[in-house]
Design a protein around this motif. Structure first.
Motif, short mmCIF file in Angstrom:
data_model
loop_
_atom_site.label_atom_id
_atom_site.label_comp_id
_atom_site.label_asym_id
_atom_site.label_seq_id
_atom_site.Cartn_x
_atom_site.Cartn_y
_atom_site.Cartn_z
N SER A 201 8.43 -3.61 2.91
CA SER A 201 7.55 -4.77 4.03
C SER A 201 5.74 -5.02 3.88
O SER A 201 5.43 -5.80 3.58
N LEU A 202 4.96 -3.61 3.26
CA LEU A 202 3.84 -3.37 4.07
C LEU A 202 3.71 -4.20 2.67
O LEU A 202 2.59 -4.95 2.83
N LEU A 203 4.27 -3.49 1.13
CA LEU A 203 3.52 -4.43 0.35
C LEU A 203 3.52 -5.42 -0.15
O LEU A 203 2.95 -5.98 -1.04
N LYS B 216 -0.20 -5.46 2.08
CA LYS B 216 -0.81 -3.81 2.28
C LYS B 216 -0.32 -2.54 1.66
O LYS B 216 0.63 -2.75 1.10
N LYS B 217 -1.33 -1.46 2.49
CA LYS B 217 -0.59 -0.60 1.55
C LYS B 217 -0.14 0.24 2.25
O LYS B 217 0.17 -0.37 3.62
N CYS B 218 0.87 1.42 2.19
CA CYS B 218 1.83 2.39 2.32
C CYS B 218 1.19 3.13 3.91
O CYS B 218 -0.04 3.73 3.20
N THR B 219 1.64 3.35 4.70
CA THR B 219 0.87 3.87 5.75
C THR B 219 1.64 5.37 5.45
O THR B 219 2.40 5.66 5.74
N ILE C 145 5.62 1.32 -5.39
CA ILE C 145 3.68 0.97 -5.60
C ILE C 145 3.90 0.03 -6.55
O ILE C 145 3.93 -0.67 -6.95
N GLN C 146 4.23 1.61 -7.61
CA GLN C 146 4.70 1.07 -9.16
C GLN C 146 5.94 -0.43 -9.33
O GLN C 146 5.22 -1.17 -9.98
N LEU D 85 -2.99 4.14 -0.96
CA LEU D 85 -2.51 4.94 0.25
C LEU D 85 -2.81 4.97 0.81
O LEU D 85 -4.08 4.93 0.56
N GLU D 86 -2.00 5.10 2.29
CA GLU D 86 -3.25 5.10 3.80
C GLU D 86 -2.50 5.74 4.77
O GLU D 86 -1.87 6.11 4.73
N PHE D 87 -3.94 7.01 4.49
CA PHE D 87 -3.00 8.00 5.64
C PHE D 87 -3.56 8.33 7.35
O PHE D 87 -4.79 7.97 7.36
N VAL D 88 -2.83 7.27 7.70
CA VAL D 88 -3.16 7.73 9.62
C VAL D 88 -2.45 8.67 10.46
O VAL D 88 -1.73 9.90 9.84
N PRO D 89 -2.84 8.93 11.63
CA PRO D 89 -2.31 10.08 12.40
C PRO D 89 -1.01 10.34 12.14
O PRO D 89 0.12 9.53 12.79
N ASP D 90 -0.82 11.60 11.99
CA ASP D 90 1.10 12.28 12.19
C ASP D 90 1.19 12.08 13.99
O ASP D 90 1.05 11.59 14.56
#
Length: 332
Positions: free
Chosen positions: A199-201, A205-208, A260-261, A275-280
């Motif tokens: 959905s993000l892609l 948008k980036k994968c969180t 993504i690929q 890639l986007e790293f978000v709080p765990d």
């Protein structure tokens, strides 16, 4: 017509439940299949369009926590078999509303058990999760492994399992419990990791990715899960627990890169830019490896490879972008 058996499936408009309902309706034309679902946000009657006009299929909108409704169904429909899929399942949300998860997953299961027991159904199959085991970095979990749940969702599923088994131990009520790895495939709601990333892609948008810990999951294609339930229905022994799983395991980061690929068709060197790293979240289990030899001895094994399953899944989401309304896609 007079039906040979009547099967009640709870949560049959959800992801796995709808796939199973459709297969039951098609595979057993002399059985009546009743789907009880309250049509929560992650349910969709469009998933049942293939069978909605079939003579052996009935849909009832209702809540498993409503004892009056549940008692009425068992008193009037001559139920022979129960498949209990209905549950609150999103781990992140369980930290916010643990009482909601307890009400649906524990109290709702108690309502069903009581009515099914009083109606003397011949089999009650409770669909649980590998998350009741907690995490393991090396050893595989078999069905005798202790339950060590680490979040409100898995705690509620483990508590419900205790209720189910108590009916077997006290009354010899014919129950079976299943515990499965992550199931994926077409029509899954967008809060789960694979459809979330897709959905993000699709929204550019980036994968969180939550946190930086090396999380990985075993992914089982939904058709293989459905076949496992048919195998357990036909050959599973009452009073037993069956793991449903696959040897295929992939890290969440590598999963994101692969999707993504597949969706964006960009060079390997640019994958991590998406890639986007978000709080765990408060508690994260790194992996849930299952030993499924007990189920394999009944004749089941996964038939759909990861390469084929994820290809079919991506293709479906690309062809059906409007099947689900897009939720807030900020969190994984």
């Amino acid at each position: 017509m007079d039906f040979v058996k009547t099967v009640l499936v709870t949560g049959g408009a959800g992801f796995i439940g709808s796939h199973f309902v459709c297969s039951l309706v098609n595979r057993h034309p002399t059985w009546r299949i009743i789907n009880l679902d309250n049509l929560d946000y992650c349910s969709n009657l469009r998933s049942l369009e293939a069978v909605e006009d079939r003579g052996n299929y009935t849909f009832i909108r209702g809540d498993i926590c409503n004892p009056r409704l549940v008692n009425h169904i068992f008193a009037t429909e001559n139920i022979n078999i129960v498949f209990h899929f209905a549950a609150q399942t999103h781990v992140e949300t369980s930290f916010i509303w643990p009482s909601r998860y307890h009400q649906t997953n524990v109290e709702g299961t108690q309502v069903l058990l009581k009515s099914a027991f009083e109606a003397r159904v011949e089999k009650f199959i409770y669909v649980s999760t590998d998350e009741v085991y907690g995490e393991s970095l090396d050893k595989e979990f078999d069905e005798s492994s202790p339950r060590r749940p680490n979040n409100p969702y898995s705690v509620s599923k483990a508590a419900a399992e205790c209720l189910v088994l108590s009916y077997w131990e006290r009354h010899m009520f014919p129950v079976i419990i299943t515990r499965s790895n992550n199931v994926y495939g077409p029509r899954q709601y967008l809060e789960k990791v694979i459809p979330k990333f897709l959905s993000l892609l699709q929204l550019n948008k980036k994968c969180t990715i939550q946190g930086t810990s090396p999380q990985s999951r075993h992914f089982l294609f939904v058709d293989d899960a459905v076949e496992a339930f048919h195998t357990i229905l036909a050959r599973g022994e009452v009073g037993e627990i069956y793991n449903i799983g696959t040897d295929f395991e992939i890290s969440i980061v590598q999963l994101a890169r692969q999707l993504i690929q597949m969706v964006r068709h960009i060079p390997h060197t640019e994958l991590d830019d998406w890639l986007e790293f978000v709080p765990d979240r408060p508690m994260v289990d790194l992996r849930y490896p299952l030993n499924c030899q007990k189920l394999r001895r009944l004749g089941w094994k996964p038939a759909v490879s990861w390469k084929e399953g994820i290809r079919r899944t991506v293709k479906w989401y690309q062809a059906n972008p409007d099947f689900w309304p897009n939720p807030d896609t900020k969190d994984q």
